[in-house]
Design a protein around this motif. Structure first.
Motif, PDB file in Angstrom:
ATOM      1  N   GLY A   1     -66.870  -5.932  -5.375  1.00  0.00           N
ATOM      2  CA  GLY A   1     -65.759  -4.960  -5.098  1.00  0.00           C
ATOM      3  C   GLY A   1     -65.702  -4.539  -3.648  1.00  0.00           C
ATOM      4  O   GLY A   1     -66.784  -3.984  -3.049  1.00  0.00           O
ATOM      5  N   MET A   2     -64.663  -4.948  -2.843  1.00  0.00           N
ATOM      6  CA  MET A   2     -64.605  -4.395  -1.328  1.00  0.00           C
ATOM      7  C   MET A   2     -63.482  -3.650  -1.291  1.00  0.00           C
ATOM      8  O   MET A   2     -62.531  -3.746  -1.789  1.00  0.00           O
ATOM      9  CB  MET A   2     -64.677  -5.877  -0.749  1.00  0.00           C
ATOM     10  N   THR A   3     -63.686  -2.741  -0.373  1.00  0.00           N
ATOM     11  CA  THR A   3     -62.551  -1.838   0.041  1.00  0.00           C
ATOM     12  C   THR A   3     -61.815  -2.339   0.956  1.00  0.00           C
ATOM     13  O   THR A   3     -62.563  -2.777   2.037  1.00  0.00           O
ATOM     14  CB  THR A   3     -63.106  -0.433   0.311  1.00  0.00           C
ATOM     15  N   GLY A   4     -60.459  -1.974   1.039  1.00  0.00           N
ATOM     16  CA  GLY A   4     -59.855  -2.556   2.317  1.00  0.00           C
ATOM     17  C   GLY A   4     -59.533  -1.450   3.273  1.00  0.00           C
ATOM     18  O   GLY A   4     -58.783  -1.494   4.363  1.00  0.00           O
ATOM     19  N   SER A   5     -59.984  -0.200   2.892  1.00  0.00           N
ATOM     20  CA  SER A   5     -59.608   0.984   3.842  1.00  0.00           C
ATOM     21  C   SER A   5     -60.653   0.863   5.149  1.00  0.00           C
ATOM     22  O   SER A   5     -61.592   0.124   4.943  1.00  0.00           O
ATOM     23  CB  SER A   5     -60.386   2.274   3.097  1.00  0.00           C
ATOM     24  N   GLU A   6     -59.890   1.394   6.168  1.00  0.00           N
ATOM     25  CA  GLU A   6     -60.398   1.611   7.357  1.00  0.00           C
ATOM     26  C   GLU A   6     -61.359   2.948   7.597  1.00  0.00           C
ATOM     27  O   GLU A   6     -62.239   2.933   8.452  1.00  0.00           O
ATOM     28  CB  GLU A   6     -59.694   1.590   8.534  1.00  0.00           C
ATOM     29  N   ILE A   7     -61.032   3.696   6.569  1.00  0.00           N
ATOM     30  CA  ILE A   7     -61.207   5.305   6.885  1.00  0.00           C
ATOM     31  C   ILE A   7     -62.172   6.076   5.803  1.00  0.00           C
ATOM     32  O   ILE A   7     -62.498   7.127   5.903  1.00  0.00           O
ATOM     33  CB  ILE A   7     -59.862   6.168   7.118  1.00  0.00           C
ATOM     34  N   MET A   8     -62.278   5.351   4.815  1.00  0.00           N
ATOM     35  CA  MET A   8     -63.164   5.675   3.847  1.00  0.00           C
ATOM     36  C   MET A   8     -64.067   4.773   3.200  1.00  0.00           C
ATOM     37  O   MET A   8     -64.344   4.377   2.098  1.00  0.00           O
ATOM     38  CB  MET A   8     -62.243   6.058   2.388  1.00  0.00           C
ATOM     39  N   VAL A   9     -64.687   4.228   4.263  1.00  0.00           N
ATOM     40  CA  VAL A   9     -65.797   3.113   4.120  1.00  0.00           C
ATOM     41  C   VAL A   9     -67.147   3.725   3.662  1.00  0.00           C
ATOM     42  O   VAL A   9     -67.669   3.058   2.809  1.00  0.00           O
ATOM     43  CB  VAL A   9     -65.841   2.235   5.185  1.00  0.00           C
ATOM     44  N   ASP A  10     -67.382   4.460   4.444  1.00  0.00           N
ATOM     45  CA  ASP A  10     -68.838   5.095   3.926  1.00  0.00           C
ATOM     46  C   ASP A  10     -69.126   5.549   2.492  1.00  0.00           C
ATOM     47  O   ASP A  10     -69.730   5.320   1.913  1.00  0.00           O
ATOM     48  CB  ASP A  10     -69.264   6.407   5.074  1.00  0.00           C
ATOM     49  N   THR A  11     -67.891   6.483   2.113  1.00  0.00           N
ATOM     50  CA  THR A  11     -67.623   6.763   0.796  1.00  0.00           C
ATOM     51  C   THR A  11     -67.621   5.670  -0.170  1.00  0.00           C
ATOM     52  O   THR A  11     -68.386   5.613  -1.399  1.00  0.00           O
ATOM     53  CB  THR A  11     -66.977   7.599   0.649  1.00  0.00           C
TER      54      THR A  11
ATOM     55  N   GLY B  16     -64.526 -14.473 -15.741  1.00  0.00           N
ATOM     56  CA  GLY B  16     -64.674 -15.117 -14.911  1.00  0.00           C
ATOM     57  C   GLY B  16     -63.634 -15.830 -13.748  1.00  0.00           C
ATOM     58  O   GLY B  16     -63.715 -16.763 -13.005  1.00  0.00           O
ATOM     59  N   ALA B  17     -62.727 -15.580 -14.263  1.00  0.00           N
ATOM     60  CA  ALA B  17     -61.429 -15.841 -13.453  1.00  0.00           C
ATOM     61  C   ALA B  17     -61.399 -15.322 -11.945  1.00  0.00           C
ATOM     62  O   ALA B  17     -60.700 -15.990 -11.037  1.00  0.00           O
ATOM     63  CB  ALA B  17     -59.808 -15.476 -14.300  1.00  0.00           C
ATOM     64  N   ILE B  18     -62.074 -14.186 -11.877  1.00  0.00           N
ATOM     65  CA  ILE B  18     -62.189 -13.766 -10.278  1.00  0.00           C
ATOM     66  C   ILE B  18     -63.459 -13.389 -10.133  1.00  0.00           C
ATOM     67  O   ILE B  18     -64.319 -13.105 -11.000  1.00  0.00           O
ATOM     68  CB  ILE B  18     -61.204 -12.546 -10.098  1.00  0.00           C
ATOM     69  N   ALA B  19     -63.985 -13.667  -8.828  1.00  0.00           N
ATOM     70  CA  ALA B  19     -65.345 -13.347  -8.385  1.00  0.00           C
ATOM     71  C   ALA B  19     -65.282 -11.911  -7.955  1.00  0.00           C
ATOM     72  O   ALA B  19     -66.659 -11.612  -7.865  1.00  0.00           O
ATOM     73  CB  ALA B  19     -65.608 -14.422  -7.451  1.00  0.00           C
ATOM     74  N   GLY B  20     -64.482 -11.341  -7.519  1.00  0.00           N
ATOM     75  CA  GLY B  20     -64.346 -10.043  -6.789  1.00  0.00           C
ATOM     76  C   GLY B  20     -62.994  -9.651  -6.745  1.00  0.00           C
ATOM     77  O   GLY B  20     -61.967  -9.986  -7.071  1.00  0.00           O
ATOM     78  N   VAL B  21     -63.013  -8.533  -6.146  1.00  0.00           N
ATOM     79  CA  VAL B  21     -61.764  -7.847  -5.745  1.00  0.00           C
ATOM     80  C   VAL B  21     -61.946  -7.165  -4.391  1.00  0.00           C
ATOM     81  O   VAL B  21     -62.966  -6.637  -3.986  1.00  0.00           O
ATOM     82  CB  VAL B  21     -61.426  -6.491  -6.944  1.00  0.00           C
ATOM     83  N   LYS B  22     -60.640  -7.289  -3.751  1.00  0.00           N
ATOM     84  CA  LYS B  22     -60.308  -6.506  -2.367  1.00  0.00           C
ATOM     85  C   LYS B  22     -59.498  -5.490  -2.583  1.00  0.00           C
ATOM     86  O   LYS B  22     -58.332  -5.538  -3.096  1.00  0.00           O
ATOM     87  CB  LYS B  22     -59.924  -7.532  -1.318  1.00  0.00           C
ATOM     88  N   ASP B  23     -59.815  -4.161  -2.895  1.00  0.00           N
ATOM     89  CA  ASP B  23     -58.961  -3.015  -3.084  1.00  0.00           C
ATOM     90  C   ASP B  23     -58.358  -2.482  -1.795  1.00  0.00           C
ATOM     91  O   ASP B  23     -58.895  -1.796  -1.203  1.00  0.00           O
ATOM     92  CB  ASP B  23     -59.786  -2.051  -3.829  1.00  0.00           C
ATOM     93  N   SER B  24     -56.912  -2.750  -1.391  1.00  0.00           N
ATOM     94  CA  SER B  24     -56.160  -2.104  -0.459  1.00  0.00           C
ATOM     95  C   SER B  24     -55.022  -1.183  -1.134  1.00  0.00           C
ATOM     96  O   SER B  24     -54.156  -0.871  -0.637  1.00  0.00           O
ATOM     97  CB  SER B  24     -55.753  -3.064   0.295  1.00  0.00           C
ATOM     98  N   SER B  25     -55.355  -0.343  -2.171  1.00  0.00           N
ATOM     99  CA  SER B  25     -54.674   0.239  -2.948  1.00  0.00           C
ATOM    100  C   SER B  25     -54.669   1.929  -2.812  1.00  0.00           C
ATOM    101  O   SER B  25     -53.845   2.596  -3.046  1.00  0.00           O
ATOM    102  CB  SER B  25     -54.749   0.123  -4.456  1.00  0.00           C
TER     103      SER B  25
END
Lengths: 305, 305, 305, 305
Positions: C187-197, C157-166
């Protein structure tokens, strides 16, 4: 239509305990894949431990695969070595032995550049008349096939397709978009775990080492996508993610190279496909404790009773 | 006393325009080094474009060097290829051809680990009875020979010495300190530009590609250090730094690999040692404009009239 | 349900020519996103040039965003600085200013380790009671949030989610699978180009800098996925790929950092959202020639008449 | 003559168990260095854990050092933060507090380029009239100050010198050679283990964190070089290599950052210079078992009875 599509696994090369190729096991490995419904065979890939085999052994491996296959499926042959002339010689051998296409990486050991990589593929194309598939595998050759490099080669016909094991699906997507007007060009992913998404974004195939353990899984995934059943593809992919966990079991005690292919071999041994899980030197083979963990994974996904 | 000390240049392999080895030029290259007073010859190193040559060509290159040398100097032979069995085969060939020692890198292309690297050297030592020099060259193999790896191998006698082209002189220094009690072990630097300091800190020799252009410079530097004339060594090193600037001239148009060895070949052509500056494919050879800049450098340090 | 889902763009921070924040432009930037239908606002992210702003400026930026937003959307605030105590102080400020969640990276500048990264997040959680989103951005902090690190923090419970720009969607997929039993984790993606996937594989949202230029595009993509219209999502993603080409236009003359956010600012200026395309120092702003190329892209995707 | 030469240690910042600065220990740390004969003091360097301290704490640390020093030695102040404006503000503070020079890295977190790095230093020089020392520390900022960048800045007077912690002594050597005509420019090495050689090749000083533990050692080494006694310098350097082994003792359990400075603090505690070995969060402090190993090293080199 692209020349090749579908599930084209890199074929594991089983070894005897003395490190010679175990041909009866190799036959079973090939038949297991063909029975599983795959669409092509890729011999002498990284998963095949190509880099550990001398010229004569490579030729014998190709010959055996061609004989067992007996024309049933297209055969890709990896002609992987550090520099141009050496790759040309392997490519001539592969063509003479009956390969339908060859798979070629960027040069390695030598410090190279994108323009010299472009030249590398051109020289090979000029020397041997066979479809060339560019193999983008920075984890081994330590250089990325940049979008411009791949697209330049594709547009001039020097390569027929690309196999992308870089993990950079965004770059592959741009390559596919750049080549969208060319119905012959194909892009395949080398990933085991992002196959449904790679296919959804337009990839033409997949080259999963894990298919040596479970060809039906990847064929099922492929068939789901062909029918537009993305939920089914996703469910199958998620099952395969759990299976793929095997590749980290020996990590630390062994290198990442040994851990991945070594896990596939260990699982194939448990499934009765091959006789030993011996890895080519200096790699380390998985031990009994690690094999037990792999069996537990095989059971958890329903592959072992 | 260590088995080998002094200036042991990696010997450039001159090529004809058709990429075959230019043996008359190769003879002159070897004689130029021997005349220059070097203490050993290292054939089939990275500077020799070893990775571009097939097995048969490698054997012919060793045979020629052994014949020309005619016992005058010790000969190291690089037996460089990606994996253990292949290196063992090269090593057997080198021994049969008369090598005094072989030079071996960590495995490459395959993803390896330090314990598997240790095993790699052990397997080679077990297979062939010849002194092995560990070649630490991360820029080519993308893994560092860690201090513990090198010292483990040295203490058990699997390696006779190390050639350090990693640029990490601090690590080399620790290896030298760890091995200080062993009079046989030697450490050589692969640097062209930190030779006076590497020798001052206790290195036993130097393996400079640039010595193909100016063997007298490195021999003079070595002799200064032997006499305790560090100021003289420093002055000579600084002259050689200016000469070494040639390796960046074509960078950008060519890869770093082509730029370095290509510059040496271009300079050697200007000095009349070799006939062409042809580089093995897919590398690019230096062009006329670049050659003119190299001539200017040669003039500035007094090598060209 | 996870706390946050949907399209949550990092909000560009417009600057005057004297490098002060241009608040009227900032208001328009926020309104443009809200009008575009996004589901949350992420102020002081990398795209917001957070790292260029002093404490007082950061506070003023948050206050302005909170005021303009006026409770319409949840607000994430990046509390990004190198080490724990400094992040805690930013996090206290963000909470006091009304942030709904904070976004925190691994430590940087200091050489860190995965266990120390775990501790870093725990210390922040203990110090401030606010949802923490782990921000995985190796291109900036030069360390990856490993799967085990993220999952350990998520499970306790230390984090509620992750934003992945890796860019490592396979790793994100495993994190999502590991956390599948927890309905709150996202979990959210930081990508602009692989969002649908990324959404197809189970990501709960997307944090695209490019949405500053075209919020409707990402909202349309999101809505397609919600309806199960993957073909529509793919078509929109492919349009956005063409738009995203803007980020490479100034590359070479500028750094990658300047090239990306600088392109967004330049496009937003052309669209009348902000007044200047000024980048914080030492970054370089795009010039007229580059702006013309960006306008051509905007026209090609129908954003500019 | 360059503005500064000699041994200029980065000064450890001792902490109380509650992570506040332990000023009595800080006083002893400074006096121990001055008593040891060093030639300058570098506060708020990486070894000082600069990156963990907020603005107010940094100012207090500088003020204390200036007061204790009381004009005895020149004081460098690290004004280290990710971007230009923030560094300018720190630099103004440092100047106001009495710094003789500031030490500035390339930008970090943001993706930067060599031209933008050049601009970064120019902007700082334009904003504050104080000598600037460029700090080349890729292990922290993940970009190298290239030779051309450093020399461009040096030739136009934007920097007074360079502190090289990159480990690339060959590059430093070229910078020194390029600047040989400028009597004011200086280059110092940040290495602890290649000091005799760095000085022999022309470096003007050394900035060793390990001097906090043993200032006399580095001063002795420096004095040997000044007298031309290179054998004496080498012997002292080799003793210091053995002492430096402490920095790897906790590696694995802690990050490399914690392991290095943590070892210095632990040794200083054993020597009675400071009270705790507390490291700023999220770093880990060394434990008793590790401290015992460090004591053994201190004894082996004669620093502990």
């Amino acid at each position: 239509m692209p020349l090749f599509t579908g599930v084209v696994p890199p074929v594991v090369t089983p070894l005897n305990k003395d490190f010679s190729v175990d041909y009866p096991s190799f036959t079973r490995t090939l038949e297991n894949l063909i029975d599983g419904g795959v669409h092509g065979l890729f011999v002498l890939g990284s998963t095949s431990e190509v880099i550990f085999h001398e010229d004569a052994a490579r030729r014998a491996i190709i010959d055996h695969a061609v004989k067992v296959n007996n024309g049933r499926l297209p055969i890709f042959v990896g002609t992987i070595d550090p520099t141009t002339e050496r790759v040309i010689n392997h490519t001539k051998t592969a063509k003479a032995a009956g390969a339908d296409a060859v798979v070629v990486t960027a040069p390695f050991y030598t410090r190279t550049s994108q323009p010299e990589i472009v030249d590398h593929f051109r020289y090979i194309k000029d020397a041997v008349d066979i479809p060339i598939i560019a193999y983008d595998i920075p984890v081994c050759v330590h250089v990325k096939l940049e979008r411009k490099t791949t697209v330049t080669l594709a547009k001039e016909g020097a390569i027929a397709g690309v196999k992308d094991s870089s993990g950079d699906d965004g770059n592959l997507r741009y390559v596919l978009q750049d080549m969208a007007g060319d119905p012959n060009f194909f892009g395949m992913t080398g990933s085991e775990i992002m196959v449904d998404t790679a296919l959804a974004m337009g990839s033409h195939g997949v080259v999963p080492g894990l298919a040596n353990v479970d060809p039906h899984g990847y064929v099922k995934l492929w068939n789901c996508v062909q029918k537009g059943d993305f939920a089914g593809a996703k469910a199958e992919q998620e099952r395969l993610l759990r299976l793929f966990e095997m590749v980290w079991i020996s990590l630390g005690r062994t290198s990442a190279g040994s851990a991945g292919v070594g896990a596939f071999k260990t699982a194939m041994r448990s499934l009765g496909i091959i006789k030993t899980n011996t890895m080519a030197l200096p790699q380390r083979s998985l031990n009994d404790e690690e094999a037990a963990k792999i069996d537990a994974i095989l059971r958890s996904v329903g592959l072992l009773g």
